[in-house]
Design a protein around this motif. Structure first.
Motif, short mmCIF file in Angstrom:
data_model
loop_
_atom_site.label_atom_id
_atom_site.label_comp_id
_atom_site.label_asym_id
_atom_site.label_seq_id
_atom_site.Cartn_x
_atom_site.Cartn_y
_atom_site.Cartn_z
N ILE A 1 -7.09 -12.40 -6.54
CA ILE A 1 -7.60 -11.70 -5.37
C ILE A 1 -6.49 -10.74 -4.96
O ILE A 1 -5.32 -11.14 -4.88
CB ILE A 1 -7.91 -12.69 -4.21
CG1 ILE A 1 -9.05 -13.62 -4.62
CG2 ILE A 1 -8.23 -11.94 -2.93
CD1 ILE A 1 -9.37 -14.69 -3.61
N ILE A 2 -6.84 -9.48 -4.77
CA ILE A 2 -5.80 -8.49 -4.45
C ILE A 2 -5.64 -8.40 -2.93
O ILE A 2 -6.62 -8.19 -2.21
CB ILE A 2 -6.17 -7.09 -4.99
CG1 ILE A 2 -6.73 -7.17 -6.42
CG2 ILE A 2 -4.98 -6.14 -4.86
CD1 ILE A 2 -5.74 -7.48 -7.50
N ALA A 3 -4.41 -8.56 -2.48
CA ALA A 3 -4.10 -8.31 -1.07
C ALA A 3 -3.32 -7.01 -1.01
O ALA A 3 -2.15 -6.95 -1.41
CB ALA A 3 -3.30 -9.47 -0.49
N ILE A 4 -3.98 -5.94 -0.57
CA ILE A 4 -3.29 -4.66 -0.41
C ILE A 4 -2.60 -4.73 0.94
O ILE A 4 -3.24 -4.68 1.99
CB ILE A 4 -4.28 -3.48 -0.52
CG1 ILE A 4 -4.98 -3.52 -1.90
CG2 ILE A 4 -3.54 -2.15 -0.30
CD1 ILE A 4 -6.03 -2.45 -2.10
N ASN A 5 -1.27 -4.88 0.88
CA ASN A 5 -0.49 -5.20 2.08
C ASN A 5 0.16 -3.96 2.70
O ASN A 5 0.19 -2.90 2.09
CB ASN A 5 0.58 -6.23 1.70
CG ASN A 5 1.28 -6.82 2.90
OD1 ASN A 5 0.70 -6.95 3.99
ND2 ASN A 5 2.55 -7.18 2.72
N LYS A 6 0.65 -4.14 3.89
CA LYS A 6 1.39 -3.10 4.64
C LYS A 6 0.50 -1.93 5.01
O LYS A 6 0.97 -0.77 5.03
CB LYS A 6 2.62 -2.61 3.84
CG LYS A 6 3.55 -3.75 3.37
CD LYS A 6 4.92 -3.22 2.99
CE LYS A 6 5.76 -4.31 2.34
NZ LYS A 6 7.15 -3.91 2.09
N ILE A 7 -0.79 -2.20 5.29
CA ILE A 7 -1.68 -1.10 5.64
C ILE A 7 -1.35 -0.51 7.02
O ILE A 7 -1.86 0.54 7.40
CB ILE A 7 -3.18 -1.51 5.60
CG1 ILE A 7 -3.42 -2.75 6.46
CG2 ILE A 7 -3.66 -1.70 4.19
CD1 ILE A 7 -4.86 -2.90 6.89
N ASP A 8 -0.47 -1.21 7.76
CA ASP A 8 -0.04 -0.68 9.07
C ASP A 8 0.96 0.46 8.93
O ASP A 8 1.22 1.21 9.87
CB ASP A 8 0.60 -1.81 9.88
CG ASP A 8 1.82 -2.40 9.18
OD1 ASP A 8 2.94 -2.17 9.64
OD2 ASP A 8 1.65 -3.08 8.13
N ALA B 1 0.82 -1.22 0.00
CA ALA B 1 0.00 0.00 0.00
C ALA B 1 0.85 1.27 0.00
O ALA B 1 0.35 2.34 -0.31
CB ALA B 1 -0.93 -0.01 1.21
N ASP B 2 2.13 1.13 0.35
CA ASP B 2 2.99 2.33 0.38
C ASP B 2 3.83 2.43 -0.90
O ASP B 2 4.65 3.34 -1.04
CB ASP B 2 3.92 2.29 1.60
CG ASP B 2 4.84 1.09 1.59
OD1 ASP B 2 4.52 0.10 0.90
OD2 ASP B 2 5.89 1.13 2.28
#
Ligand code: GDP
Ligand code: MG
Length: 351
Positions: free
Chosen positions: A164-171, A141-142
């Motif tokens: 399937i999209i995994a939008i990661n690093k939302i933290d 995500a960044d």
């Protein structure tokens, strides 16, 4: 040609035998190009492939690969997924690594292949093997869509495998999921909350956020696919990876895609053959049987097959050996052809 009694001009056709003779004069072996097709047909006959009847088919778990740009979190996501089982009390710390793993969510099994998605798609598809039912595309995500993200999208499209999209690093403080969705739309992937039909889940592999939700989406997509296989026939499947272990000999991780593989079964995998001496599952446990959508490590092969090779249980030991020998001979022929082609080119280069 004339010395051999063949009066030929430059545009004239000559018989195969004459051509072969001329070639041998110059140190080349001429082979009929339809040879390999005939051999393939012979191999097929030897295998005694069992066709599936609709009534023999039962539901099978989905097989999933994780794709995405480097450092976007593929490995971390697989680790996080494996951990969900620990939470549910299923596994107690996985020790052995066999190149694939299984998780259970809501009592349903999902199989994950560890081979990076790109390899799983390119090398396996090049060999006509289709192993994945669903691909998870990890996008940080960044960072957003990067070259390998686009590559992954194209691979999945070409193979007709749902994404399937995994939008990661939302933290992360710099995370911007909306920008990712915007960029995805530019690639023709419109996510659900933007009015499209592409499923996306915002996750953090590191902080273990929304992992179960992602797995539930995998099950949802799998349900639509109505994945089925016949467990009651001789096993068939694909080699995921293989290596020569200095203690255990040739070791191959295979995905059983149809039928059931049992210890003691005669098998052929590419140019390798043998009897299944032992089977080890993703937890490092020895098992006796493996049905459809099960990844197992097998011992007992004569040599190391290649990733992407098909494997099949054969009616008996002799057939397995015979097929492997035929394939080895075909491989040698191919190599000979390739090397004589090279020397011919070299020859021209020198002229
Ligand atoms: P891969 O190259 O796609 O397999 O990416 P990795 O799983 O090796 O992750 C690359 C880097 O991103 C590592 O330093 C991870 O710790 C980090 N990382 C992965 N997922 C997350 C996440 O959800 N949040 C944060 N903050 N970092 C992550
Ligand atoms: Mg990695």
């Amino acid at each position: 040609l004339m010395k051999m009694g063949t009066m030929a001009t430059i545009n004239q056709e000559i018989s195969f035998d004459i051509a072969a003779l001329v070639c041998s004069e110059f140190g080349f072996t001429l082979m009929r190009s339809d040879n390999s097709e005939i051999e393939e047909l012979e191999i097929e006959a030897l295998m005694e492939i069992e066709e599936d009847d609709e009534k023999d088919l039962v539901p099978r778990p989905p097989v999933v690969t994780v794709m995405g740009h480097v450092d976007h979190g593929k490995t971390s996501l697989l680790d996080a997924i494996r951990d969900t089982d620990v939470i549910s009390g299923e596994a107690g710390g996985i020790t052995q690594h066999i190149g694939a793993s299984e998780v259970k969510i809501n009592g349903q099994k999902i199989v994950f292949l560890d081979t990076p998605g790109h390899e799983a798609f390119t090398s396996m598809r090049a060999r006509g093997a289709q192993v994945t039912d669903i691909a998870i595309l990890v996008v940080a995500a960044d960072d957003g869509i990067m070259p390998q993200t686009i590559e992954a999208i194209n691979h999945a499209k070409a193979a007709d495998v749902p994404l399937i999209i995994a939008i990661n690093k939302i933290d992360k403080p710099g995370a911007n999921p909306d920008r990712v969705k915007q960029e995805l739309s530019e690639q023709g992937l419109l996510v659900e909350d933007w009015g499209g039909d592409v499923i996306s889940v915002e996750v953090s592999a590191k902080k273990r956020i929304n992992i179960e939700n992602l797995l539930e989406m995998v099950l949802l997509v799998a349900e639509i696919q109505e994945l089925k296989a016949n467990p009651n026939k001789r096993a068939v499947g694909t080699v995921i990876e293989a290596e020569l272990d200095k203690n255990r000999g040739p070791v191959a991780t295979v995905l059983v895609q149809g039928g059931t593989l049992s210890v003691g079964d005669p098998i052929v995998a590419g140019v390798a053959s043998g009897k299944v001496r032992a089977m080890i599952n993703y937890k490092g446990k020895r098992i006796k049987q493996a049905g459809p959508s099960t990844a197992v490590e097998i011992l007992g092969l004569s040599e190391v097959p290649a990733g992407g090779d098909q494997f099949a249980e054969t009616p008996n030991d002799k057939t397995a050996r015979l097929i492997a020998e035929k394939r080895q001979a075909m491989q040698r022929e191919e190599m000979l052809k390739a090397s004589s082609k090279i020397s011919l080119d070299d020859l021209f280069a020198q002229m």
